[in-house]
Design a protein around this motif. Structure first.
Motif, PDB file in Angstrom:
ATOM      1  N   ALA A 153       0.827  -1.276   0.177  1.00 45.85           N
ATOM      2  CA  ALA A 153       0.007   0.082   0.070  1.00 45.85           C
ATOM      3  C   ALA A 153       0.829   1.117  -0.065  1.00 45.85           C
ATOM      4  O   ALA A 153       2.137   1.340   0.347  1.00 45.85           O
ATOM      5  N   VAL A 154       0.506   2.195  -0.497  1.00 45.59           N
ATOM      6  CA  VAL A 154       1.036   3.496  -0.509  1.00 45.59           C
ATOM      7  C   VAL A 154       0.955   4.137   0.769  1.00 45.59           C
ATOM      8  O   VAL A 154      -0.343   4.499   1.115  1.00 45.59           O
ATOM      9  N   PRO A 161     -21.177   5.182   9.350  1.00 52.82           N
ATOM     10  CA  PRO A 161     -22.095   5.926  10.187  1.00 52.82           C
ATOM     11  C   PRO A 161     -21.733   7.516  10.643  1.00 52.82           C
ATOM     12  O   PRO A 161     -22.481   8.162  11.152  1.00 52.82           O
ATOM     13  N   SER A 162     -20.446   7.863  10.331  1.00 51.41           N
ATOM     14  CA  SER A 162     -20.017   8.945  11.202  1.00 51.41           C
ATOM     15  C   SER A 162     -18.776   9.372  10.084  1.00 51.41           C
ATOM     16  O   SER A 162     -18.253   8.696   9.458  1.00 51.41           O
ATOM     17  N   ARG A 163     -18.709  10.920  10.065  1.00 53.67           N
ATOM     18  CA  ARG A 163     -17.783  11.446   9.170  1.00 53.67           C
ATOM     19  C   ARG A 163     -16.117  10.922   9.894  1.00 53.67           C
ATOM     20  O   ARG A 163     -15.346  10.665   8.980  1.00 53.67           O
ATOM     21  N   PHE A 164     -16.183  10.818  11.065  1.00 52.89           N
ATOM     22  CA  PHE A 164     -14.918  10.263  11.832  1.00 52.89           C
ATOM     23  C   PHE A 164     -14.436   8.940  11.163  1.00 52.89           C
ATOM     24  O   PHE A 164     -13.394   8.507  10.802  1.00 52.89           O
ATOM     25  N   MET A 165     -15.397   7.864  11.329  1.00 54.42           N
ATOM     26  CA  MET A 165     -15.103   6.718  10.706  1.00 54.42           C
ATOM     27  C   MET A 165     -14.941   6.549   9.452  1.00 54.42           C
ATOM     28  O   MET A 165     -14.065   5.689   9.040  1.00 54.42           O
ATOM     29  N   ALA A 166     -15.598   7.304   8.379  1.00 53.16           N
ATOM     30  CA  ALA A 166     -15.421   7.449   6.957  1.00 53.16           C
ATOM     31  C   ALA A 166     -14.171   7.745   6.566  1.00 53.16           C
ATOM     32  O   ALA A 166     -13.234   7.219   5.940  1.00 53.16           O
ATOM     33  N   ASP A 167     -13.660   9.058   7.188  1.00 50.65           N
ATOM     34  CA  ASP A 167     -12.329   9.408   7.237  1.00 50.65           C
ATOM     35  C   ASP A 167     -11.223   8.735   7.723  1.00 50.65           C
ATOM     36  O   ASP A 167     -10.181   8.455   6.967  1.00 50.65           O
ATOM     37  N   TYR A 168     -11.636   8.044   8.681  1.00 48.86           N
ATOM     38  CA  TYR A 168     -10.383   7.061   9.288  1.00 48.86           C
ATOM     39  C   TYR A 168     -10.066   5.950   8.466  1.00 48.86           C
ATOM     40  O   TYR A 168      -8.991   5.485   8.295  1.00 48.86           O
ATOM     41  N   TRP A 210      -7.608   2.051   5.786  1.00 53.16           N
ATOM     42  CA  TRP A 210      -7.819   0.834   5.428  1.00 53.16           C
ATOM     43  C   TRP A 210      -8.566   0.495   4.082  1.00 53.16           C
ATOM     44  O   TRP A 210      -9.013  -0.310   3.604  1.00 53.16           O
ATOM     45  N   THR A 211      -8.347   1.605   3.395  1.00 49.29           N
ATOM     46  CA  THR A 211      -9.073   1.715   1.900  1.00 49.29           C
ATOM     47  C   THR A 211      -8.314   0.439   1.210  1.00 49.29           C
ATOM     48  O   THR A 211      -8.864  -0.421   0.362  1.00 49.29           O
ATOM     49  N   GLY A 212      -7.161   0.425   1.217  1.00 49.25           N
ATOM     50  CA  GLY A 212      -6.252  -0.873   0.460  1.00 49.25           C
ATOM     51  C   GLY A 212      -6.635  -2.058   1.005  1.00 49.25           C
ATOM     52  O   GLY A 212      -6.902  -2.963  -0.096  1.00 49.25           O
ATOM     53  N   ARG A 213      -6.933  -2.385   2.053  1.00 53.11           N
ATOM     54  CA  ARG A 213      -7.429  -3.576   2.541  1.00 53.11           C
ATOM     55  C   ARG A 213      -8.652  -3.871   2.084  1.00 53.11           C
ATOM     56  O   ARG A 213      -9.190  -4.991   1.568  1.00 53.11           O
ATOM     57  N   VAL A 214      -9.704  -3.042   2.027  1.00 48.40           N
ATOM     58  CA  VAL A 214     -11.025  -3.284   1.637  1.00 48.40           C
ATOM     59  C   VAL A 214     -10.883  -3.482   0.103  1.00 48.40           C
ATOM     60  O   VAL A 214     -11.697  -4.393  -0.436  1.00 48.40           O
TER      61      VAL A 214
END
Length: 227
Positions: free
Chosen positions: A87-88, A191-198, A203-207
């Motif tokens: 991952a970058v 469900p929240s902006r914090f969770m989406a941003d985090y 973890w975008t690469g893993r998903v």
């Protein structure tokens, strides 16, 4: 559960175990897979910082190490990212090369079928390791959390994410829902902006890697908030 790097008293042995698993896995594969894994091994042995989990190297230097052109490097690195191996961490900028991080846990999970070939002692170390006093995390998963249920693409992605790391799934991924999957883009809702941003940051690469194993047409994961 994040994957810590091999450090501390048992670090040298764990490093050799990782390299051994990759090498034996390569030798059991076809010539294309062998070459691909040899390229990963080259990056690990020549430029990888085990302690910080950083691979700081430019595309031009990778091309020189692999004896290929930069187009091949771009294609191969994209393949490693889709597999969840690389991952970058920090993108390249003017005067600064890209910094990558390796997911050693995913590499080991993908080589599990050859562990018995290396030996029963190796298989036991990888499968039955206990939590050590260092920050080395064993590769065996905890199975005490209920897995997700679903046979559609998102359900299979969730099952894969859970199977790889139940604790991480319980903390983050189980709260996501799939809003849309079209044009190579999967849009997930948190469900929240914090969770989406985090999750987008960490973890975008893993998903995306999990999606790639279920639906290879997905090239991008977008995470949005309900708020």
């Amino acid at each position: 559960m994040q994957v810590a790097q091999p450090v501390g008293r048992n670090a040298p042995a764990l490093k050799y175990d990782i390299l051994s698993a990759l090498a034996v896995h390569a030798l059991a594969a076809d010539k294309h897979r062998q070459r691909s894994i040899l390229r990963v091994l080259t990056l690990i042995t020549t430029r990888y910082n085990w302690r910080s989990n950083e691979l700081s190297i430019g595309r031009e230097e990778i091309a020189r190490l692999w004896s290929v052109n930069e187009r091949t490097v771009k294609r191969e690195m994209a393949r490693f990212r889709s597999q969840g191996w690389i991952a970058v961490k920090r993108p390249a900028a003017r005067g600064r090369v890209a910094v990558y991080e390796l997911d050693l846990k995913q590499m080991m999970l993908d080589t599990a079928e050859i562990w018995p070939v290396i030996g029963s002692d190796f298989q036991e170390r990888m499968g039955d390791a206990k939590e050590p006093s260092t920050n080395v995390v064993p590769f065996k998963e905890k199975q005490d959390l209920a897995p997700p249920d679903g046979e559609d693409v998102w359900g299979q992605v969730q099952t894969m994410l859970h199977g790889r790391d139940p604790e991480l799934w319980s903390s983050w991924f189980q709260h996501l829902t799939e809003a849309e999957r079209a044009g190579g883009v999967a849009t997930l809702i948190a469900p929240s902006r914090f969770m989406a941003d985090y999750i987008a940051q960490k973890w975008t690469g893993r998903v995306l890697a999990a999606y790639g194993r279920i639906d290879p047409s997905i090239r991008t994961v977008r995470i949005e908030a309900t708020e």
